[in-house]
Design a protein around this motif. Structure first.
Motif, PDB file in Angstrom:
ATOM      1  N   SER A 194       0.925  -1.370   0.068  1.00  0.00           N
ATOM      2  CA  SER A 194       0.124  -0.252  -0.008  1.00  0.00           C
ATOM      3  C   SER A 194       0.849   1.126  -0.059  1.00  0.00           C
ATOM      4  CB  SER A 194      -0.997  -0.008   1.091  1.00  0.00           C
ATOM      5  OG  SER A 194      -0.108   0.112   2.307  1.00  0.00           O
ATOM      6  N   TYR A 195       1.966   1.179   0.352  1.00  0.00           N
ATOM      7  CA  TYR A 195       3.092   2.358   0.584  1.00  0.00           C
ATOM      8  C   TYR A 195       3.509   2.637  -1.197  1.00  0.00           C
ATOM      9  CZ  TYR A 195       3.710   2.370   5.391  1.00  0.00           C
ATOM     10  OH  TYR A 195       3.519   2.471   6.710  1.00  0.00           O
ATOM     11  N   ALA A 196       3.552   4.233  -1.031  1.00  0.00           N
ATOM     12  CA  ALA A 196       4.383   4.492  -2.472  1.00  0.00           C
ATOM     13  C   ALA A 196       5.888   4.503  -2.113  1.00  0.00           C
ATOM     14  CB  ALA A 196       3.849   5.877  -2.646  1.00  0.00           C
ATOM     15  N   MET A 197       6.488   4.149  -2.947  1.00  0.00           N
ATOM     16  CA  MET A 197       8.113   3.893  -2.717  1.00  0.00           C
ATOM     17  C   MET A 197       8.975   4.978  -3.423  1.00  0.00           C
ATOM     18  SD  MET A 197       8.016   1.325  -0.471  1.00  0.00           S
ATOM     19  CE  MET A 197       9.759   1.105  -0.499  1.00  0.00           C
ATOM     20  N   GLY A 198       9.988   5.188  -3.114  1.00  0.00           N
ATOM     21  CA  GLY A 198      10.772   6.185  -3.869  1.00  0.00           C
ATOM     22  C   GLY A 198      12.662   5.804  -3.602  1.00  0.00           C
ATOM     23  N   TRP A 199      13.143   6.249  -4.458  1.00  0.00           N
ATOM     24  CA  TRP A 199      14.640   6.367  -4.221  1.00  0.00           C
ATOM     25  C   TRP A 199      15.213   7.607  -4.202  1.00  0.00           C
ATOM     26  CZ3 TRP A 199      17.731   2.078  -3.351  1.00  0.00           C
ATOM     27  CH2 TRP A 199      17.290   0.863  -3.424  1.00  0.00           C
ATOM     28  N   TYR A 200      15.782   7.890  -3.200  1.00  0.00           N
ATOM     29  CA  TYR A 200      16.570   9.319  -3.145  1.00  0.00           C
ATOM     30  C   TYR A 200      18.055   9.101  -3.068  1.00  0.00           C
ATOM     31  CZ  TYR A 200      12.521  11.947  -1.485  1.00  0.00           C
ATOM     32  OH  TYR A 200      11.083  12.536  -1.500  1.00  0.00           O
ATOM     33  N   ARG A 201      18.882  10.167  -3.484  1.00  0.00           N
ATOM     34  CA  ARG A 201      20.317  10.074  -3.488  1.00  0.00           C
ATOM     35  C   ARG A 201      20.850  11.563  -2.632  1.00  0.00           C
ATOM     36  NH1 ARG A 201      21.721  10.363  -9.715  1.00  0.00           N
ATOM     37  NH2 ARG A 201      21.125  12.615 -10.288  1.00  0.00           N
ATOM     38  N   GLY A 239       0.384   1.163  -7.351  1.00  0.00           N
ATOM     39  CA  GLY A 239      -0.239   0.511  -8.742  1.00  0.00           C
ATOM     40  C   GLY A 239       0.713   0.449  -9.881  1.00  0.00           C
ATOM     41  N   GLY A 240       1.949   1.174  -9.533  1.00  0.00           N
ATOM     42  CA  GLY A 240       3.048   1.142 -10.575  1.00  0.00           C
ATOM     43  C   GLY A 240       3.161   2.201 -11.339  1.00  0.00           C
ATOM     44  N   SER A 241       2.550   3.264 -11.228  1.00  0.00           N
ATOM     45  CA  SER A 241       2.857   4.752 -11.927  1.00  0.00           C
ATOM     46  C   SER A 241       4.218   5.088 -11.473  1.00  0.00           C
ATOM     47  CB  SER A 241       1.696   5.570 -11.758  1.00  0.00           C
ATOM     48  OG  SER A 241       0.572   5.287 -12.294  1.00  0.00           O
ATOM     49  N   THR A 242       4.927   5.782 -12.376  1.00  0.00           N
ATOM     50  CA  THR A 242       6.184   6.306 -12.079  1.00  0.00           C
ATOM     51  C   THR A 242       6.551   7.833 -12.237  1.00  0.00           C
ATOM     52  OG1 THR A 242       7.051   5.556 -13.970  1.00  0.00           O
ATOM     53  CG2 THR A 242       7.126   3.974 -12.398  1.00  0.00           C
ATOM     54  N   ASN A 243       7.587   8.089 -11.515  1.00  0.00           N
ATOM     55  CA  ASN A 243       7.925   9.756 -11.671  1.00  0.00           C
ATOM     56  C   ASN A 243       9.514   9.778 -11.400  1.00  0.00           C
ATOM     57  OD1 ASN A 243       8.679  12.547 -10.160  1.00  0.00           O
ATOM     58  ND2 ASN A 243       7.061  12.779 -11.588  1.00  0.00           N
ATOM     59  N   TYR A 244      10.254  10.567 -12.235  1.00  0.00           N
ATOM     60  CA  TYR A 244      11.743  10.470 -12.413  1.00  0.00           C
ATOM     61  C   TYR A 244      12.196  12.025 -12.413  1.00  0.00           C
ATOM     62  CZ  TYR A 244      11.174   5.653 -14.034  1.00  0.00           C
ATOM     63  OH  TYR A 244      11.094   4.339 -13.925  1.00  0.00           O
ATOM     64  N   ALA A 245      13.275  12.150 -11.731  1.00  0.00           N
ATOM     65  CA  ALA A 245      13.935  13.421 -11.914  1.00  0.00           C
ATOM     66  C   ALA A 245      14.412  13.635 -13.241  1.00  0.00           C
ATOM     67  CB  ALA A 245      15.236  13.672 -10.738  1.00  0.00           C
ATOM     68  N   ASP A 246      14.501  14.761 -13.705  1.00  0.00           N
ATOM     69  CA  ASP A 246      14.937  14.966 -15.064  1.00  0.00           C
ATOM     70  C   ASP A 246      16.193  14.449 -15.455  1.00  0.00           C
ATOM     71  OD1 ASP A 246      13.227  18.290 -15.372  1.00  0.00           O
ATOM     72  OD2 ASP A 246      12.413  16.284 -15.808  1.00  0.00           O
ATOM     73  N   SER A 247      17.248  14.714 -14.441  1.00  0.00           N
ATOM     74  CA  SER A 247      18.429  14.347 -14.502  1.00  0.00           C
ATOM     75  C   SER A 247      18.696  12.457 -14.808  1.00  0.00           C
ATOM     76  CB  SER A 247      19.317  14.525 -13.484  1.00  0.00           C
ATOM     77  OG  SER A 247      18.879  13.864 -12.183  1.00  0.00           O
ATOM     78  N   VAL A 248      17.733  11.915 -14.563  1.00  0.00           N
ATOM     79  CA  VAL A 248      17.959  10.588 -14.790  1.00  0.00           C
ATOM     80  C   VAL A 248      16.886   9.889 -15.756  1.00  0.00           C
ATOM     81  CG1 VAL A 248      18.567  10.174 -12.430  1.00  0.00           C
ATOM     82  CG2 VAL A 248      16.303   9.739 -12.918  1.00  0.00           C
ATOM     83  N   LYS A 249      15.984  10.751 -16.308  1.00  0.00           N
ATOM     84  CA  LYS A 249      15.051  10.207 -17.350  1.00  0.00           C
ATOM     85  C   LYS A 249      15.544   9.503 -18.099  1.00  0.00           C
ATOM     86  CE  LYS A 249      11.059  13.378 -16.284  1.00  0.00           C
ATOM     87  NZ  LYS A 249      10.108  14.422 -16.682  1.00  0.00           N
ATOM     88  N   GLY A 250      15.160   8.339 -18.734  1.00  0.00           N
ATOM     89  CA  GLY A 250      15.903   7.499 -19.922  1.00  0.00           C
ATOM     90  C   GLY A 250      16.893   6.777 -19.653  1.00  0.00           C
ATOM     91  N   ARG A 251      17.380   6.958 -18.553  1.00  0.00           N
ATOM     92  CA  ARG A 251      18.610   6.230 -17.857  1.00  0.00           C
ATOM     93  C   ARG A 251      18.166   5.254 -16.851  1.00  0.00           C
ATOM     94  NH1 ARG A 251      22.893   8.580 -15.875  1.00  0.00           N
ATOM     95  NH2 ARG A 251      21.642  10.329 -14.941  1.00  0.00           N
ATOM     96  N   PHE A 252      17.283   5.770 -15.820  1.00  0.00           N
ATOM     97  CA  PHE A 252      17.040   4.977 -14.630  1.00  0.00           C
ATOM     98  C   PHE A 252      15.824   4.356 -14.787  1.00  0.00           C
ATOM     99  CE2 PHE A 252      20.055   6.982 -11.322  1.00  0.00           C
ATOM    100  CZ  PHE A 252      20.985   6.719 -12.234  1.00  0.00           C
ATOM    101  N   THR A 253      15.152   3.313 -14.322  1.00  0.00           N
ATOM    102  CA  THR A 253      13.911   2.942 -14.178  1.00  0.00           C
ATOM    103  C   THR A 253      13.509   2.302 -12.775  1.00  0.00           C
ATOM    104  OG1 THR A 253      14.218   2.068 -16.348  1.00  0.00           O
ATOM    105  CG2 THR A 253      12.267   0.987 -15.189  1.00  0.00           C
ATOM    106  N   ILE A 254      12.535   2.678 -12.279  1.00  0.00           N
ATOM    107  CA  ILE A 254      12.139   2.218 -10.867  1.00  0.00           C
ATOM    108  C   ILE A 254      11.069   1.226 -11.177  1.00  0.00           C
ATOM    109  CG2 ILE A 254      10.308   3.999 -10.677  1.00  0.00           C
ATOM    110  CD1 ILE A 254      10.975   3.794  -7.429  1.00  0.00           C
ATOM    111  N   SER A 255      10.926   0.016 -10.390  1.00  0.00           N
ATOM    112  CA  SER A 255      10.089  -1.041 -10.174  1.00  0.00           C
ATOM    113  C   SER A 255       9.810  -1.443  -9.077  1.00  0.00           C
ATOM    114  CB  SER A 255      10.277  -2.141 -11.383  1.00  0.00           C
ATOM    115  OG  SER A 255      11.498  -2.750 -11.188  1.00  0.00           O
ATOM    116  N   ARG A 256       8.570  -2.245  -8.885  1.00  0.00           N
ATOM    117  CA  ARG A 256       8.427  -2.959  -7.711  1.00  0.00           C
ATOM    118  C   ARG A 256       7.675  -4.505  -8.091  1.00  0.00           C
ATOM    119  NH1 ARG A 256       4.629   0.821  -4.509  1.00  0.00           N
ATOM    120  NH2 ARG A 256       4.768  -0.580  -2.781  1.00  0.00           N
ATOM    121  N   ASP A 257       8.091  -5.284  -7.086  1.00  0.00           N
ATOM    122  CA  ASP A 257       7.558  -6.839  -7.061  1.00  0.00           C
ATOM    123  C   ASP A 257       6.709  -6.907  -5.981  1.00  0.00           C
ATOM    124  OD1 ASP A 257       7.217  -9.354  -6.811  1.00  0.00           O
ATOM    125  OD2 ASP A 257       8.913  -9.796  -7.991  1.00  0.00           O
TER     126      ASP A 257
END
Length: 125
Positions: free
Chosen positions: A31-38, A54-72
């Protein structure tokens, strides 16, 4: 209460790839939303990527197209696949959990409910 443990950090050359994992314990993980910070030395903690229950994602502009977040949700794991790494991606990466998608994305992680311990990612040039 959810507890988070990251793994998968390390040293990689520029252009290389790493996959970070965040193992969560606790029955309410799905039920939690998850994120990666640095956080790089001398800099503020910044959001890299976030994912809803539900699997919708959001990315910082600096990593778009290079990083992918996913959850199992069956395995209670969140991943961050990092490709085409750059020296400026060097930082300690933290997994984060929050009750809502909006909360996990509040600047600086001020509304995050649970943090992992962090894992170091170093990209050499």
């Amino acid at each position: 209460q959810v507890q988070l443990v990251e793994s998968g950090g390390g040293l990689v050359q520029a252009g290389g790839s790493l996959r970070l994992s965040c193992a969560a314990s606790g029955r309410s993980f799905s039920s939690y939303a998850m994120g990666w910070y640095r956080q790089a030395p001398g800099k503020q903690r910044e959001l890299v990527a976030a994912i809803t229950s539900g699997g919708s994602t959001n990315y910082a502009d600096s990593v778009k197209g290079r990083f992918t977040i996913s959850r199992d949700s069956a395995k209670n794991i969140v991943y961050l696949q990092m490709n085409s790494l750059k020296p400026e991606d060097t930082a300690v990466y933290y997994c984060a959990a929050a009750r809502t998608f909006a909360a996990v994305r509040v600047k600086g992680g001020r509304s995050v409910d649970v943090w992992g311990q962090g894992t170091q990612v170093t990209v050499s040039s």
